[in-house]
Motif scaffolding. Structure first.
Motif, PDB file in Angstrom:
ATOM      1  N   ARG A 298       0.336  -2.296   8.461  1.00 25.04           N
ATOM      2  CA  ARG A 298       0.116  -2.590   7.169  1.00 25.04           C
ATOM      3  C   ARG A 298      -1.381  -2.542   6.942  1.00 25.04           C
ATOM      4  O   ARG A 298      -1.972  -2.133   6.200  1.00 25.04           O
ATOM      5  N   ILE A 299      -1.951  -3.539   7.822  1.00 32.27           N
ATOM      6  CA  ILE A 299      -3.493  -3.669   7.405  1.00 32.27           C
ATOM      7  C   ILE A 299      -4.317  -2.576   7.907  1.00 32.27           C
ATOM      8  O   ILE A 299      -5.171  -2.249   7.246  1.00 32.27           O
ATOM      9  N   ALA A 300      -3.744  -1.800   8.885  1.00 34.33           N
ATOM     10  CA  ALA A 300      -4.555  -0.462   9.319  1.00 34.33           C
ATOM     11  C   ALA A 300      -4.151   0.564   8.111  1.00 34.33           C
ATOM     12  O   ALA A 300      -5.362   1.321   7.677  1.00 34.33           O
ATOM     13  N   MET A 301      -3.321   0.623   7.501  1.00 30.50           N
ATOM     14  CA  MET A 301      -2.924   1.777   6.402  1.00 30.50           C
ATOM     15  C   MET A 301      -3.763   1.172   5.278  1.00 30.50           C
ATOM     16  O   MET A 301      -4.236   1.722   4.466  1.00 30.50           O
ATOM     17  N   GLU A 302      -3.894  -0.486   5.051  1.00 31.65           N
ATOM     18  CA  GLU A 302      -4.497  -0.792   3.778  1.00 31.65           C
ATOM     19  C   GLU A 302      -5.847  -0.502   4.021  1.00 31.65           C
ATOM     20  O   GLU A 302      -6.580   0.128   2.910  1.00 31.65           O
ATOM     21  N   VAL A 303      -6.650  -0.533   5.124  1.00 33.84           N
ATOM     22  CA  VAL A 303      -8.074  -0.142   5.238  1.00 33.84           C
ATOM     23  C   VAL A 303      -8.284   1.195   4.997  1.00 33.84           C
ATOM     24  O   VAL A 303      -9.004   1.448   4.128  1.00 33.84           O
ATOM     25  N   LEU A 304      -7.292   1.991   5.388  1.00 33.51           N
ATOM     26  CA  LEU A 304      -7.512   3.414   5.118  1.00 33.51           C
ATOM     27  C   LEU A 304      -7.359   3.964   3.685  1.00 33.51           C
ATOM     28  O   LEU A 304      -8.097   4.542   3.086  1.00 33.51           O
TER      29      LEU A 304
ATOM     30  N   ILE B 286      -7.225   8.566   3.010  1.00 33.23           N
ATOM     31  CA  ILE B 286      -5.895   8.923   3.405  1.00 33.23           C
ATOM     32  C   ILE B 286      -5.877  10.408   3.818  1.00 33.23           C
ATOM     33  O   ILE B 286      -5.391  10.924   4.927  1.00 33.23           O
ATOM     34  N   GLN B 287      -6.390  11.402   3.020  1.00 32.96           N
ATOM     35  CA  GLN B 287      -6.225  12.645   2.986  1.00 32.96           C
ATOM     36  C   GLN B 287      -7.280  12.973   4.235  1.00 32.96           C
ATOM     37  O   GLN B 287      -7.007  14.650   4.564  1.00 32.96           O
ATOM     38  N   ASP B 288      -7.898  12.355   4.937  1.00 34.66           N
ATOM     39  CA  ASP B 288      -8.866  12.905   5.915  1.00 34.66           C
ATOM     40  C   ASP B 288      -8.640  12.077   7.384  1.00 34.66           C
ATOM     41  O   ASP B 288      -9.413  12.011   7.967  1.00 34.66           O
ATOM     42  N   THR B 289      -7.347  11.540   7.383  1.00 37.46           N
ATOM     43  CA  THR B 289      -6.879  10.815   8.472  1.00 37.46           C
ATOM     44  C   THR B 289      -5.794  11.473   9.261  1.00 37.46           C
ATOM     45  O   THR B 289      -4.829  11.962   8.631  1.00 37.46           O
ATOM     46  N   ILE B 290      -5.903  11.543  10.292  1.00 43.17           N
ATOM     47  CA  ILE B 290      -4.904  12.174  11.374  1.00 43.17           C
ATOM     48  C   ILE B 290      -4.623  10.980  12.425  1.00 43.17           C
ATOM     49  O   ILE B 290      -5.549  10.445  13.341  1.00 43.17           O
ATOM     50  N   GLY B 291      -3.220  10.312  12.542  1.00 42.18           N
ATOM     51  CA  GLY B 291      -3.082   9.159  13.432  1.00 42.18           C
ATOM     52  C   GLY B 291      -2.166   9.610  14.539  1.00 42.18           C
ATOM     53  O   GLY B 291      -1.539  10.962  14.418  1.00 42.18           O
TER      54      GLY B 291
ATOM     55  N   GLY C   8      -4.276  16.232   7.661  1.00 39.09           N
ATOM     56  CA  GLY C   8      -4.905  15.121   6.579  1.00 39.09           C
ATOM     57  C   GLY C   8      -3.960  15.444   5.438  1.00 39.09           C
ATOM     58  O   GLY C   8      -3.659  16.557   5.082  1.00 39.09           O
ATOM     59  N   LYS C   9      -3.203  14.180   5.099  1.00 42.19           N
ATOM     60  CA  LYS C   9      -2.303  14.396   3.939  1.00 42.19           C
ATOM     61  C   LYS C   9      -2.986  14.306   2.630  1.00 42.19           C
ATOM     62  O   LYS C   9      -3.338  13.225   2.067  1.00 42.19           O
TER      63      LYS C   9
ATOM     64  N   THR D   3       0.889  -1.363  -0.081  1.00 44.28           N
ATOM     65  CA  THR D   3       0.135  -0.053   0.145  1.00 44.28           C
ATOM     66  C   THR D   3       1.059   1.476   0.238  1.00 44.28           C
ATOM     67  O   THR D   3       1.759   1.238   0.489  1.00 44.28           O
ATOM     68  N   ASP D   4       0.499   2.159  -0.692  1.00 44.39           N
ATOM     69  CA  ASP D   4       1.058   3.419  -0.745  1.00 44.39           C
ATOM     70  C   ASP D   4       0.946   4.178   0.501  1.00 44.39           C
ATOM     71  O   ASP D   4       1.639   5.248   0.856  1.00 44.39           O
ATOM     72  N   ALA D   5       0.054   3.741   1.399  1.00 47.57           N
ATOM     73  CA  ALA D   5       0.115   4.399   2.896  1.00 47.57           C
ATOM     74  C   ALA D   5       0.911   4.086   3.519  1.00 47.57           C
ATOM     75  O   ALA D   5       0.978   4.464   4.792  1.00 47.57           O
ATOM     76  N   MET D   6       1.963   3.090   3.248  1.00 48.70           N
ATOM     77  CA  MET D   6       3.040   2.648   4.009  1.00 48.70           C
ATOM     78  C   MET D   6       4.116   3.352   3.186  1.00 48.70           C
ATOM     79  O   MET D   6       4.376   3.277   2.000  1.00 48.70           O
ATOM     80  N   THR D   7       5.226   3.840   3.793  1.00 47.81           N
ATOM     81  CA  THR D   7       6.306   4.217   3.346  1.00 47.81           C
ATOM     82  C   THR D   7       7.219   3.311   2.980  1.00 47.81           C
ATOM     83  O   THR D   7       7.081   2.187   3.190  1.00 47.81           O
TER      84      THR D   7
END
Lengths: 255, 354
Positions: A35-41, A47-52, B201-202, A14-18
């Motif tokens: 990985r699975i948390a990022m895959e879900v998002l 992604i652009q609406d998520t803050i962790g 948010g990115k 996933t692109d949501a992992m560096t």
């Protein structure tokens, strides 16, 4: 190579992992949980609406691996940060990622009160029964008689207290909507955990209340075992004390 | 209105996005006023009673990390609990406002006015090399005005700002002229202003933003410290505020701030009636400290007396900057006692053997 074509692609990181190499010990469950948390998002397209919020512990550097906007909290305070973020940005997906020392020892007050207020956030709780980063000390979730560097003869419950089932505890709070306990050491479990995470993100976003996903994981380094041994030990010892499955669904405790 | 209420109203009016706090005397009126006022209806401002001061300051960290304008308030023991969070805020360069309505200490102390948190406010309090912008009102009017001022400086330098009030100014009722409502920024405006660093948010158009105070590589952390120090130097050059009251022709100066400065203003009047040429140097920013001006004044004045509601804290900074060029004496009351103008004058006459 000819085989590398879009139509042949069956799986992709996933692109949501560096691309940064994980700092976790080989065999540790953190990488899979990330990985699975990022895959879900990514699959949800949010992604652009998520803050962790990253904790203090082994996953203190989670923001190095999760390719999203993230904050790093003081030890135990991630739910306080997440509370403010979500209140100030109700249109965002907000989650914390915390270990057992962070969430169930030093951060107990923040955990319980964020749950009790029913903050519309997701808490991802990695429980491996030990302080991994600092070198294997006793955690609030360390099992009875389990050895650690600060319980070298095993956890003596009379002297050191009992393993804290914080997940069962917060499940009783009315502000909490969905509580589940998962694992990531086998493909079946990974798929189940991923479904649980998706449900948690969707339901907290729908303002149903706090959604809490515990992932019972291994710590082969801290437990002084090989990765495989640690997974077997986890199944034989951790799962009986921390049984997998849903604890609260749609605001109702599972009987 | 009360000083505490004036700060709460000023927070709404300056377009703050959120307040997170925990009750403690003598500042609970801030949270109480906000809950009565319902700013979420007036401006959309969030107000939340947290479970502790530790949670409050970390809510501030979470909110400030997204570029929103957030504040908390507490009193001395509560501020002590916040110190770790303040260090993180300074390390991560987050703009925010922390109000400390100081009461007597140490320990649980009492609930009467005091100035014994000076060291904690200006010398760190938390761990690491950092400073906050610290501004001390001496009236209800300034309590209101400084909320706006503190936020301006906090965002200009990306630094936590503190208003150091005390139990007297917080509880005292005075007339106050409130500034007009400033419109709260929309989310789009916050992203436009702070999007280069804040976690909002990115989008696909930029790299991810990370808010952290962690740097595991010593050289990187030292570089970060140098960057912070450069910012502090710039603030020392540009952001010092003080007031000189009858200092021009004075032979001796009292140095004070907040409530003790009000007391000293009367002392100056009493002294002048007796023919003593006394003036008052009133600190308004406690950090940055008016180093240069104190050093200049030391060349022409016969002596200084720091007057504090503590056992002597600010006096150390006065001494450091007088650099031995004039005698520096101290008079203080502590435990929540406000000195009266006559006892200050008596102390002055005794110390300078007039």
């Amino acid at each position: 190579m000819d085989i590398i074509k879009t139509e042949n692609l069956v799986y992709k990181k996933t692109d949501a992992m560096t691309d940064k190499a994980l700092s976790y010990c080989p065999g540790c469950g953190h990488g899979t949980a990330h990985r699975i948390a990022m895959e879900v998002l990514e699959e949800m397209g949010v992604i652009q609406d998520t803050i962790g919020v990253a904790p203090v512990g082994c996953s203190v550097l989670a923001y190095e691996f999760m390719n999203i906007d993230m904050q790093q909290a003081a030890h135990g305070r991630a739910p306080a940060l997440a509370t403010a973020i979500k209140r100030l940005w109700p249109s965002k997906y907000v989650f914390t990622y915390q270990g057992d020392g962070d969430l169930a020892a030093i951060g107990t007050a923040e955990t319980i009160h964020a749950c009790n207020r029913g903050e519309n956030i997701v808490i991802i709780f990695i429980n491996n029964g030990i302080y991994g980063m600092t070198g294997g000390q006793m955690a609030p979730t360390t099992l009875p008689n389990m050895k650690s560097s600060t319980s070298p003869y095993g956890r003596d419950e009379a002297m050191m207290g009992h393993p804290l089932k914080i997940t069962e505890l917060i499940a009783h709070l009315p502000g909490v909507h969905y509580v589940t306990r998962q694992a990531v050491h086998k493909p079946t479990e990974v798929r189940r955990a991923k479904k649980a995470l998706r449900k948690a993100f969707e339901q907290s976003y729908a303002k149903k209340g706090l959604c809490f996903v515990e992932i019972v994981s291994n710590c082969n380094s801290g437990w002084k075992m090989t990765p495989n041994q640690s997974n077997i030990w986890m199944e034989e010892n951790m799962f009986p004390y921390y049984p997998l499955g849903d604890i609260k669904v749609d605001g109702q405790l599972v009987k | 209105m009360k000083g505490n209420e004036a700060m709460a109203e000023a927070a709404i009016r300056c377009g703050a996005d959120g307040y997170f706090g925990y009750p403690i005397t003598p500042q609970s009126e801030v949270l109480e006023y906000l809950m009565v006022e319902k700013p979420w209806e007036r401006t959309g401002m969030v107000v939340l009673q947290a479970e502790s001061e530790v949670a409050s300051i970390n809510m501030i960290y979470g909110g400030a990390s997204t570029g929103k304008k957030v504040l908390t308030s507490s009193s001395s023991p509560g501020i002590s609990l916040m110190q770790e969070g303040i260090s993180y805020l300074a390390g991560a360069e987050l703009p925010c406002l922390i109000i400390n309505v100081v009461r007597g200490g140490p320990g649980l102390g009492d609930i009467q006015p005091s100035q014994s948190d000076y060291f904690q406010s200006v010398k760190g309090g938390g761990h690491g090399d950092y400073h906050m912008y610290v501004i001390a009102p001496s009236s209800v009017q300034e309590s209101s005005d400084f909320v706006k001022k503190a936020f301006e400086v906090a965002f200009k330098y990306r630094i936590p700002a503190m208003i150091q009030s005390d139990g007297a100014i917080g509880q005292m009722m005075e007339k106050v002229e409130l500034f007009p409502q400033i419109t709260r920024r929309t989310d789009t405006e916050v992203i436009a202003e702070c999007g280069s660093w804040a976690t909002t948010g990115k989008p696909t158009t930029r790299e991810r933003n990370i808010i952290t105070s962690l740097d595991l590589i010593p050289e990187k952390l030292e570089n970060h410290n140098h960057k912070l120090q450069a910012k502090y130097k710039e603030m020392e050059a540009n952001e010092v505020i003080f007031e000189e009251i009858q200092c021009d022709d004075a032979e001796y100066l009292l140095v004070a701030y907040g409530t003790s400065a009000r007391v000293c203003q009367k002392t100056v009047q009493l002294a002048r009636e007796k023919g003593i040429k006394l003036g008052l140097f009133r600190l308004i920013t406690l950090w940055p400290f008016p180093k240069k001006r104190i050093e200049e004044l030391a060349l022409t004045k016969k002596g200084f007396m720091a007057v504090e509601m503590s056992e002597g804290q600010m006096v150390e900074d006065v001494m450091l900057n007088v650099k031995g060029k004039a005698p520096v004496e101290f008079f203080g009351r502590s435990g929540g006692i406000i000195p009266n103008p006559t006892e200050v004058l008596n102390a002055f006459e005794q110390k300078f053997r007039r």
